[in-house]
Design a protein around this motif. Sequence first.
Motif, short mmCIF file in Angstrom:
data_model
loop_
_atom_site.label_atom_id
_atom_site.label_comp_id
_atom_site.label_asym_id
_atom_site.label_seq_id
_atom_site.Cartn_x
_atom_site.Cartn_y
_atom_site.Cartn_z
N GLY A 140 -28.52 24.81 -59.88
CA GLY A 140 -27.72 23.65 -60.25
C GLY A 140 -26.35 23.78 -59.60
O GLY A 140 -25.78 22.83 -59.06
N ARG A 141 -25.85 25.01 -59.64
CA ARG A 141 -24.58 25.37 -58.97
C ARG A 141 -24.81 26.68 -58.23
O ARG A 141 -25.56 27.53 -58.71
N LEU A 142 -24.12 26.82 -57.12
CA LEU A 142 -24.27 28.03 -56.31
C LEU A 142 -22.89 28.64 -56.10
O LEU A 142 -21.93 27.92 -55.81
N LEU A 143 -22.82 29.94 -56.28
CA LEU A 143 -21.55 30.64 -56.03
C LEU A 143 -21.76 31.65 -54.91
O LEU A 143 -22.61 32.54 -55.02
N LEU A 144 -21.01 31.50 -53.83
CA LEU A 144 -21.13 32.42 -52.69
C LEU A 144 -20.06 33.50 -52.80
O LEU A 144 -18.86 33.20 -52.77
#
Length: 443
Positions: A140-144
């Motif tokens: 749903g959300r991506l954190l790099l």
Amino acid sequence: MFAQAAIHGCRDLMRPARPLCNRLSDRYARGKCSGGCRVDETVVIVGASHAAAQAVDSLRREGASGRLVLVGDEPQVPYQRPPLSKKYLSGEMSADRLWIRPATFYEQQRCELLLGRRAEKIDRSARAVTLDDGSRLEYGRLLLTTGSRARSCDAPGAGLPGVHYLRTMADVDLIRPQLAPGGRVVIVGAGYIGLECAASCVKLGLSVTVLEMADRVMSRVVAPVMSDFYMAEHAGHGVTIRLGERVAAFEGTQRVTAVTCADGKSYPADLVIVGIGILPNVELAVDAGIACDNGIAVDAHCRTSDPRVYAAGDCASQPSIRYGRRIRLESVDNAFEQAKTAAANLCGREVVHDKVPWFWSDQYELKLQIVGLSQGYDSVVLRGDPASRAFSCCYLQGDELIAIDAVNHVKDFIVAKKLIAERATFDLARLGDPGVPLKEALA
Ligand SMILES: Cc1cc2nc3c(=O)[nH]c(=O)nc-3n(C[C@H](O)[C@H](O)[C@H](O)COP(=O)(O)OP(=O)(O)OC[C@H]3O[C@@H](n4cnc5c(N)ncnc54)[C@H](O)[C@@H]3O)c2cc1C
């Protein structure tokens, strides 16, 4: 456990202002938060190190209640990188003291760990990440938090056995057995990592030569007076530092035996450690069409050009309110702080990142603590005599203190952190008097 984490998050949210809190807790009650995000969405974090470990903690505290997956290409749970060139390299710290959080922490946070796995591709339209085993992870959300890697040296012979970089635990585990007392190590680069490695190697009884192409050590980050101090300190411990030396080739057939420089000088070596800077890991973002600019470009909320994708840590470049330009920092504090900001915004808060950067370096018995960025300073004021080995170097723009290097001077470091954040101005004569406490030297 999960309900508890969510409640913590709400408590945190209640701190800033009651009306906001009431609005947000209503949304939390419905599983939604501001900015259209849902706190029960799946969050995937790519890159398992400082920023990621903090993000797991902060996301749960902020109320993220959905599936949480951490993908990292190293086999270990997130560990502290700073000791790698310091006490882990010198053998004074064991591996079990490196973990940022114990493995049980991730279980408690209901965070799925996919370690030893590399994220190969982001499909933004399908909101999915493809891993190196072909599996797909929907988000749903991506954190790099993909961090950075050691910059490699392209001189001939750089691939010879015995030529090493130092970025990971695996790197140190390869180097350490080769550090036999009496051995000759050549270190390329006199930045923090090179000099910390020099201090660790000399402690182990090796003969150490450092080759630096600039005309002074740590030239990118400190004033000449600090370079001179550290140069003398290393010389006093028996380290040979050669300035103005550009590496031309690594010699040897089976293994490296010497390093040759552009001026023809040759330095015999049983082992070489190259520490010439880092490169941000942006390829995953670039391939996915996410904007990059000396790092994955994020806004003040740690959001990338795709509002569902965030980035934090060494890999992220961010516009700085304080410095009026985009900056990318390489420090543990920045990784932790940006991860907190990203987690808060990911969960629907509107938090702007505006921190004064700080950093440290340990060499011998010297603890160097740096606050602020010194670029653009127009004068330097010393507080105390470097010969005492406890002093500070203050960087000023006019009468504003913009940065400080505190050597074995924790008090100046702590006070300066607050005063630099407040953009305090100083009476320069009093500032230069080490008998006057920093906060009493204000203009
Ligand atoms: C030897 C050494 C000493 C240091 N000393 C200090 C110090 O004294 N003080 C200080 O403040 N800072 C220090 N630093 C810098 C500090 O460690 C970094 O700023 C910090 O590690 C940044 O954390 P990060 O989470 O952003 O990224 P990183 O620590 O770089 O971690 C990123 C992780 O993501 C992984 N990854 C990348 N791409 C993918 C992918 N596609 N799929 C899966 N995984 C991926 C990487 O392999 C890595 O494990 C030091 C660094 C080193 C190497």
